[in-house]
Design a protein around this motif. Structure first.
Motif, PDB file in Angstrom:
ATOM      1  N   ALA A 151       1.034  -1.401  -0.204  1.00 15.91           N
ATOM      2  CA  ALA A 151       0.243   0.126  -0.497  1.00 15.91           C
ATOM      3  C   ALA A 151       0.718   1.375   0.177  1.00 15.91           C
ATOM      4  O   ALA A 151       0.843   2.765  -0.706  1.00 15.91           O
ATOM      5  CB  ALA A 151      -0.878   0.302   1.021  1.00 15.91           C
ATOM      6  N   ALA A 152       1.592   1.055   0.608  1.00 16.22           N
ATOM      7  CA  ALA A 152       2.815   2.453   1.388  1.00 16.22           C
ATOM      8  C   ALA A 152       3.619   2.551  -0.307  1.00 16.22           C
ATOM      9  O   ALA A 152       3.560   3.933  -1.005  1.00 16.22           O
ATOM     10  CB  ALA A 152       4.223   2.344   2.583  1.00 16.22           C
ATOM     11  N   TYR A 153       4.386   1.185  -1.374  1.00 22.71           N
ATOM     12  CA  TYR A 153       4.651   1.619  -2.217  1.00 22.71           C
ATOM     13  C   TYR A 153       3.950   2.893  -3.378  1.00 22.71           C
ATOM     14  O   TYR A 153       3.993   2.707  -4.609  1.00 22.71           O
ATOM     15  CB  TYR A 153       5.036  -0.143  -2.494  1.00 22.71           C
ATOM     16  N   GLY A 154       2.901   1.695  -3.427  1.00 21.47           N
ATOM     17  CA  GLY A 154       1.678   2.538  -4.837  1.00 21.47           C
ATOM     18  C   GLY A 154       1.410   3.847  -4.390  1.00 21.47           C
ATOM     19  O   GLY A 154       2.294   4.501  -5.006  1.00 21.47           O
ATOM     20  N   GLY A 155       1.936   4.452  -3.506  1.00 20.46           N
ATOM     21  CA  GLY A 155       1.978   5.593  -3.211  1.00 20.46           C
ATOM     22  C   GLY A 155       3.257   6.691  -3.936  1.00 20.46           C
ATOM     23  O   GLY A 155       3.017   7.127  -4.687  1.00 20.46           O
ATOM     24  N   VAL A 156       4.568   5.556  -3.794  1.00 23.02           N
ATOM     25  CA  VAL A 156       6.088   5.701  -4.412  1.00 23.02           C
ATOM     26  C   VAL A 156       5.202   5.713  -5.678  1.00 23.02           C
ATOM     27  O   VAL A 156       5.873   6.403  -6.651  1.00 23.02           O
ATOM     28  CB  VAL A 156       6.777   5.289  -3.357  1.00 23.02           C
ATOM     29  N   TYR A 157       5.088   4.223  -6.453  1.00 23.04           N
ATOM     30  CA  TYR A 157       5.042   3.836  -7.613  1.00 23.04           C
ATOM     31  C   TYR A 157       3.933   5.171  -8.681  1.00 23.04           C
ATOM     32  O   TYR A 157       4.497   5.016  -9.937  1.00 23.04           O
ATOM     33  CB  TYR A 157       3.780   2.865  -8.163  1.00 23.04           C
ATOM     34  N   VAL A 158       3.049   5.960  -7.702  1.00 22.11           N
ATOM     35  CA  VAL A 158       2.519   6.752  -8.125  1.00 22.11           C
ATOM     36  C   VAL A 158       2.920   7.886  -8.846  1.00 22.11           C
ATOM     37  O   VAL A 158       3.481   8.724 -10.299  1.00 22.11           O
ATOM     38  CB  VAL A 158       1.206   7.358  -7.953  1.00 22.11           C
ATOM     39  N   MET A 177      -1.293  13.460  -3.442  1.00 22.20           N
ATOM     40  CA  MET A 177      -1.867  12.776  -2.527  1.00 22.20           C
ATOM     41  C   MET A 177      -1.510  11.345  -2.486  1.00 22.20           C
ATOM     42  O   MET A 177      -1.681  11.004  -1.551  1.00 22.20           O
ATOM     43  CB  MET A 177      -3.460  12.899  -2.819  1.00 22.20           C
ATOM     44  N   ALA A 178      -1.032  10.353  -2.495  1.00 16.80           N
ATOM     45  CA  ALA A 178      -0.864   9.429  -3.648  1.00 16.80           C
ATOM     46  C   ALA A 178       0.576   9.329  -2.046  1.00 16.80           C
ATOM     47  O   ALA A 178       0.198   8.286  -1.259  1.00 16.80           O
ATOM     48  CB  ALA A 178      -0.109   8.780  -4.497  1.00 16.80           C
ATOM     49  N   LEU A 179       1.470  10.340  -2.020  1.00 12.05           N
ATOM     50  CA  LEU A 179       2.882  10.171  -1.544  1.00 12.05           C
ATOM     51  C   LEU A 179       1.700  10.245  -0.177  1.00 12.05           C
ATOM     52  O   LEU A 179       2.830   9.830   0.959  1.00 12.05           O
ATOM     53  CB  LEU A 179       3.694  11.218  -2.053  1.00 12.05           C
ATOM     54  N   ALA A 180       1.105  11.282   0.320  1.00 16.56           N
ATOM     55  CA  ALA A 180       0.594  11.981   1.668  1.00 16.56           C
ATOM     56  C   ALA A 180      -0.240  10.187   2.282  1.00 16.56           C
ATOM     57  O   ALA A 180       0.481  10.387   3.311  1.00 16.56           O
ATOM     58  CB  ALA A 180      -0.409  12.924   1.094  1.00 16.56           C
ATOM     59  N   GLY A 181      -0.952   9.559   1.135  1.00 17.69           N
ATOM     60  CA  GLY A 181      -0.812   8.417   2.117  1.00 17.69           C
ATOM     61  C   GLY A 181      -0.476   7.424   1.929  1.00 17.69           C
ATOM     62  O   GLY A 181       0.134   6.804   3.206  1.00 17.69           O
ATOM     63  N   VAL A 209       3.072   4.399   6.401  1.00 22.00           N
ATOM     64  CA  VAL A 209       4.617   4.293   7.226  1.00 22.00           C
ATOM     65  C   VAL A 209       4.121   4.823   8.264  1.00 22.00           C
ATOM     66  O   VAL A 209       4.955   3.995   9.222  1.00 22.00           O
ATOM     67  CB  VAL A 209       5.199   4.704   6.049  1.00 22.00           C
ATOM     68  N   TRP A 210       4.523   6.051   8.678  1.00 26.04           N
ATOM     69  CA  TRP A 210       3.915   6.851  10.185  1.00 26.04           C
ATOM     70  C   TRP A 210       3.156   5.836  10.875  1.00 26.04           C
ATOM     71  O   TRP A 210       3.302   5.695  12.043  1.00 26.04           O
ATOM     72  CB  TRP A 210       4.500   8.377   9.828  1.00 26.04           C
ATOM     73  N   GLY A 211       2.168   5.566  10.591  1.00 22.87           N
ATOM     74  CA  GLY A 211       1.608   5.244  11.416  1.00 22.87           C
ATOM     75  C   GLY A 211       1.192   3.755  11.790  1.00 22.87           C
ATOM     76  O   GLY A 211       0.840   3.538  12.715  1.00 22.87           O
ATOM     77  N   GLY A 212       2.010   3.630  10.839  1.00 22.10           N
ATOM     78  CA  GLY A 212       2.697   1.346  11.138  1.00 22.10           C
ATOM     79  C   GLY A 212       3.976   1.909  11.892  1.00 22.10           C
ATOM     80  O   GLY A 212       3.657   0.490  12.117  1.00 22.10           O
ATOM     81  N   ARG A 213       4.170   3.297  12.196  1.00 26.50           N
ATOM     82  CA  ARG A 213       5.423   2.680  13.224  1.00 26.50           C
ATOM     83  C   ARG A 213       5.030   2.969  14.432  1.00 26.50           C
ATOM     84  O   ARG A 213       5.728   2.629  15.467  1.00 26.50           O
ATOM     85  CB  ARG A 213       6.588   3.921  13.020  1.00 26.50           C
ATOM     86  N   GLN A 214       3.885   3.473  14.902  1.00 27.97           N
ATOM     87  CA  GLN A 214       2.750   3.784  16.179  1.00 27.97           C
ATOM     88  C   GLN A 214       2.775   1.903  16.142  1.00 27.97           C
ATOM     89  O   GLN A 214       2.058   1.841  17.574  1.00 27.97           O
ATOM     90  CB  GLN A 214       1.877   4.567  15.705  1.00 27.97           C
ATOM     91  N   GLY A 215       2.900   0.947  15.613  1.00 29.95           N
ATOM     92  CA  GLY A 215       2.481  -0.388  16.032  1.00 29.95           C
ATOM     93  C   GLY A 215       0.960  -0.785  16.045  1.00 29.95           C
ATOM     94  O   GLY A 215       0.665  -1.857  16.623  1.00 29.95           O
TER      95      GLY A 215
END
Length: 115
Positions: free
Chosen positions: A67-74, A99-103, A108-114
């Motif tokens: 999902a995170a990769y998708g934003g970078v791919y766009v 918007m894709a990069l913001a997502g 990514v940052w939300g995932g680091r919150q556990g």
């Protein structure tokens, strides 16, 4: 193996992964459209092999990584549009990429919150 912990290393890995995927798909498209010979299928296969190998460097929680990769791919695809295809991105292309990069950053940052 896991995703690099430094944000710039993570971004570089995501971008390299996107470029290998785009190259692996772009080259056969050139061949199918008659713009080059079948020889491009070999580097395309190598690029897609590299793409899979690079995906293996990301952490095991593949759904979140993809999902995170998708934003970078766009964003990378829009850069490819400009740099390789010679088509200047529209403001809509740039807004969509942002918007894709913001997502991606939220994931990514939300995932680091556990989560």
């Amino acid at each position: 193996m896991t995703l690099p912990s430094h944000p710039l290393a993570s971004a570089a890995l995501f971008m390299l992964t996107a470029v290998t995927e785009i190259v692996g798909c772009f080259l056969p498209t050139l061949w199918l459209r008659g713009r080059t010979g079948a020889w491009v299928l070999l580097p395309a296969a190598l690029a897609l092999t590299a793409f899979v190998a690079l995906l293996a460097l990301h952490p095991a929680a593949s759904g979140r990584v993809y999902a995170a990769y998708g934003g970078v791919y766009v964003a990378t695809a829009i850069a490819w549009l400009w740099l390789v295809d010679g088509v200047r991105p529209t403001p809509w292309d740039l807004a969509g990429s942002a918007m894709a990069l913001a997502g991606m950053l939220i994931i990514v940052w939300g995932g680091r919150q556990g989560g």
